[in-house]
Design an enzyme around this catalytic site. Structure first.
Site, PDB file in Angstrom:
ATOM      1  CG  HIS A 143      -1.818   1.135   1.448  1.00 54.38           C
ATOM      2  ND1 HIS A 143      -3.124   0.871   1.426  1.00 54.38           N
ATOM      3  CD2 HIS A 143      -1.570   2.324   1.685  1.00 54.38           C
ATOM      4  CE1 HIS A 143      -3.746   2.429   1.582  1.00 54.38           C
ATOM      5  NE2 HIS A 143      -2.637   3.393   1.701  1.00 54.38           N
ATOM      6  CD  GLU A 144       1.388   3.521   3.553  1.00 54.77           C
ATOM      7  OE1 GLU A 144       1.721   4.894   2.718  1.00 54.77           O
ATOM      8  OE2 GLU A 144       0.188   3.369   4.177  1.00 54.77           O
TER       9      GLU A 144
END
Length: 170
Positions: free
Chosen positions: A78-79
């Site tokens: 996600h990051e």
């Protein structure tokens, strides 16, 4: 709350995952990306944040310890996707179509905006405040700003000033 010490094996697993995903992105996009720094100092209920200009990923060590494999499978991509989208597309909505595409098509991970981890261990103490229509919960930082007279907060719904205390409808 004191930041827990993470086992070296867990940090290595996170790094392996990051490097694997980064390599995947480099191959699929035919671009080279530097390895972002991993910082284990994220606090609060956020699992992680992407620091775009610094090219860093900040991870919550408490949530990582409590949700190791799910954290590696969900939060790390996600990051990383947030960083990659910033490099490829520039400033776009943080979880917009570019991010969804990066997650699903490039990294091969379902695009979920928020985690489903239990957060009782990282939930901050809050203070009850009231307005004309409901009860609010202010963080310690905001509560202290009110006490020192540095800030005042209004309800976004009824626009009235928040006052300390429990809500009781009139």
């Amino acid at each position: 709350m004191k930041t827990p010490r993470l086992p070296i094996a867990l940090q290595q697993a996170v790094m392996r995952s990051l490097r694997h995903l980064l390599q995947l992105a480099c191959e699929k996009l035919a671009l080279l990306f530097a390895e972002p720094a991993l910082v284990y100092q994220q606090r609060g209920t956020a699992a992680g944040t992407a620091w775009l200009e610094k090219w860093e990923i900040h991870l919550n060590p408490v949530l990582l310890l409590e949700n190791q494999q799910a954290f590696i499978d969900e939060v790390v991509p996600h990051e990383l996707a947030r960083l990659l989208v910033w490099k490829v597309f520039g400033h776009v909505p943080p979880h917009g179509k570019e991010w969804k595409w990066m997650m699903q098509e490039v990294l091969g991970v379902p695009a979920r905006r928020i985690h489903q981890f239990e957060i009782d261990s990282v939930r901050a103490r809050t203070f009850p405040y009231r307005c004309g229509c409901q009860q609010h919960h202010l963080t310690l930082r905001r509560h202290n700003c009110v006490l020192r007279g540095e800030s005042e907060y209004r309800c976004v719904r009824c626009k009235s000033l928040l006052k300390p205390g429990d809500y009781s409808p009139s």
